[in-house]
Design a protein around this motif. Structure first.
Motif, PDB file in Angstrom:
ATOM      1  N   LEU A 275       0.824  -1.209   0.000  1.00 35.73           N
ATOM      2  CA  LEU A 275       0.000   0.000   0.000  1.00 35.73           C
ATOM      3  C   LEU A 275       0.860   1.261   0.000  1.00 35.73           C
ATOM      4  N   SER A 276       1.941   1.235   0.757  1.00 37.32           N
ATOM      5  CA  SER A 276       2.850   2.373   0.787  1.00 37.32           C
ATOM      6  C   SER A 276       3.473   2.600  -0.589  1.00 37.32           C
ATOM      7  N   TYR A 277       3.929   1.535  -1.210  1.00 36.39           N
ATOM      8  CA  TYR A 277       4.532   1.654  -2.539  1.00 36.39           C
ATOM      9  C   TYR A 277       3.493   2.126  -3.560  1.00 36.39           C
ATOM     10  N   GLN A 278       2.284   1.584  -3.482  1.00 33.28           N
ATOM     11  CA  GLN A 278       1.234   1.970  -4.416  1.00 33.28           C
ATOM     12  C   GLN A 278       0.904   3.459  -4.286  1.00 33.28           C
ATOM     13  N   ARG A 279       0.898   3.968  -3.065  1.00 30.29           N
ATOM     14  CA  ARG A 279       0.637   5.389  -2.864  1.00 30.29           C
ATOM     15  C   ARG A 279       1.724   6.226  -3.535  1.00 30.29           C
ATOM     16  N   ARG A 280       2.980   5.795  -3.393  1.00 35.26           N
ATOM     17  CA  ARG A 280       4.069   6.528  -4.034  1.00 35.26           C
ATOM     18  C   ARG A 280       3.915   6.541  -5.552  1.00 35.26           C
ATOM     19  N   VAL A 281       3.504   5.408  -6.114  1.00 36.67           N
ATOM     20  CA  VAL A 281       3.292   5.334  -7.564  1.00 36.67           C
ATOM     21  C   VAL A 281       2.179   6.291  -7.978  1.00 36.67           C
ATOM     22  N   LEU A 282       1.073   6.265  -7.260  1.00 36.13           N
ATOM     23  CA  LEU A 282      -0.073   7.111  -7.605  1.00 36.13           C
ATOM     24  C   LEU A 282       0.232   8.596  -7.430  1.00 36.13           C
ATOM     25  N   CYS A 283       1.139   8.926  -6.524  1.00 33.97           N
ATOM     26  CA  CYS A 283       1.516  10.321  -6.302  1.00 33.97           C
ATOM     27  C   CYS A 283       2.710  10.744  -7.146  1.00 33.97           C
ATOM     28  N   GLY A 284       3.207   9.841  -7.997  1.00 35.68           N
ATOM     29  CA  GLY A 284       4.322  10.149  -8.877  1.00 35.68           C
ATOM     30  C   GLY A 284       5.656  10.272  -8.164  1.00 35.68           C
ATOM     31  N   GLN A 285       5.843   9.571  -7.065  1.00 36.12           N
ATOM     32  CA  GLN A 285       7.069   9.676  -6.279  1.00 36.12           C
ATOM     33  C   GLN A 285       8.040   8.522  -6.527  1.00 36.12           C
ATOM     34  N   THR A 286       7.899   7.794  -7.604  1.00 36.82           N
ATOM     35  CA  THR A 286       8.796   6.664  -7.859  1.00 36.82           C
ATOM     36  C   THR A 286       9.733   6.928  -9.023  1.00 36.82           C
ATOM     37  N   ASP A 287       9.945   8.182  -9.362  1.00 36.23           N
ATOM     38  CA  ASP A 287      10.799   8.513 -10.501  1.00 36.23           C
ATOM     39  C   ASP A 287      12.273   8.570 -10.155  1.00 36.23           C
ATOM     40  N   GLY A 288      12.636   8.299  -8.914  1.00 34.65           N
ATOM     41  CA  GLY A 288      14.024   8.314  -8.512  1.00 34.65           C
ATOM     42  C   GLY A 288      14.498   9.658  -7.993  1.00 34.65           C
ATOM     43  N   ARG A 289      13.744  10.717  -8.223  1.00 37.47           N
ATOM     44  CA  ARG A 289      14.135  12.044  -7.757  1.00 37.47           C
ATOM     45  C   ARG A 289      13.676  12.327  -6.333  1.00 37.47           C
ATOM     46  N   SER A 290      12.661  11.623  -5.874  1.00 35.25           N
ATOM     47  CA  SER A 290      12.112  11.919  -4.554  1.00 35.25           C
ATOM     48  C   SER A 290      12.989  11.394  -3.422  1.00 35.25           C
ATOM     49  N   GLY A 291      13.856  10.434  -3.723  1.00 32.80           N
ATOM     50  CA  GLY A 291      14.720   9.871  -2.689  1.00 32.80           C
ATOM     51  C   GLY A 291      14.026   8.853  -1.806  1.00 32.80           C
ATOM     52  N   LYS A 292      12.772   8.592  -2.062  1.00 32.92           N
ATOM     53  CA  LYS A 292      12.026   7.636  -1.237  1.00 32.92           C
ATOM     54  C   LYS A 292      12.051   6.262  -1.897  1.00 32.92           C
ATOM     55  N   ARG A 293      13.169   5.588  -1.749  1.00 35.18           N
ATOM     56  CA  ARG A 293      13.315   4.276  -2.367  1.00 35.18           C
ATOM     57  C   ARG A 293      13.528   3.176  -1.347  1.00 35.18           C
ATOM     58  N   ARG A 294      13.475   3.524  -0.064  1.00 33.27           N
ATOM     59  CA  ARG A 294      13.744   2.532   0.977  1.00 33.27           C
ATOM     60  C   ARG A 294      12.652   2.578   2.037  1.00 33.27           C
ATOM     61  N   PHE A 295      12.533   1.492   2.776  1.00 30.45           N
ATOM     62  CA  PHE A 295      11.591   1.408   3.882  1.00 30.45           C
ATOM     63  C   PHE A 295      12.358   1.440   5.199  1.00 30.45           C
ATOM     64  N   ALA A 296      11.765   2.020   6.199  1.00 30.25           N
ATOM     65  CA  ALA A 296      12.377   2.058   7.527  1.00 30.25           C
ATOM     66  C   ALA A 296      12.115   0.739   8.244  1.00 30.25           C
ATOM     67  N   ALA A 297      13.077   0.312   9.047  1.00 32.62           N
ATOM     68  CA  ALA A 297      12.935  -0.912   9.840  1.00 32.62           C
ATOM     69  C   ALA A 297      13.732  -0.753  11.125  1.00 32.62           C
ATOM     70  N   LEU A 298      13.349  -1.464  12.128  1.00 31.75           N
ATOM     71  CA  LEU A 298      14.079  -1.446  13.387  1.00 31.75           C
ATOM     72  C   LEU A 298      15.312  -2.324  13.284  1.00 31.75           C
ATOM     73  N   ARG A 299      16.394  -1.879  13.887  1.00 32.99           N
ATOM     74  CA  ARG A 299      17.644  -2.647  13.871  1.00 32.99           C
ATOM     75  C   ARG A 299      17.437  -3.999  14.559  1.00 32.99           C
ATOM     76  N   ASN A 300      17.981  -5.049  13.960  1.00 36.05           N
ATOM     77  CA  ASN A 300      17.877  -6.423  14.477  1.00 36.05           C
ATOM     78  C   ASN A 300      16.431  -6.875  14.677  1.00 36.05           C
TER      79      ASN A 300
END
Length: 68
Positions: free
Chosen positions: A17-42
């Motif tokens: 859903l998060s990725y789909q929102r980025r696609v629909l908002c045009g944020q997957t062109d590589g310029r937005s810098g949002k190409r990674r997901f946050a996760a807790l260490r270990n």
């Protein structure tokens, strides 16, 4: 709202859903810098491939590295 039967499925759906929102908002062109997901260490987020991809623990993630 989305119901799932287990934690890893809910993580998988949240990632999609998060990725789909980025696609629909045009944020997957590589310029937005949002190409990674946050996760807790270990952390361990579940056994699906999407959940393993954001898993913070190399012991859980590395055996599936070629699939991720």
């Amino acid at each position: 709202m989305f119901y799932s039967d287990c934690g890893s499925a809910s993580i998988e759906v949240a990632l999609k859903l998060s990725y789909q929102r980025r696609v629909l908002c045009g944020q997957t062109d590589g310029r937005s810098g949002k190409r990674r997901f946050a996760a807790l260490r270990n952390s361990y987020h579940g056994e699906t491939l999407g959940a393993l991809a954001v898993c913070g623990s190399p012991a859980w993630r590395e055996p599936f590295g070629s699939l991720l």
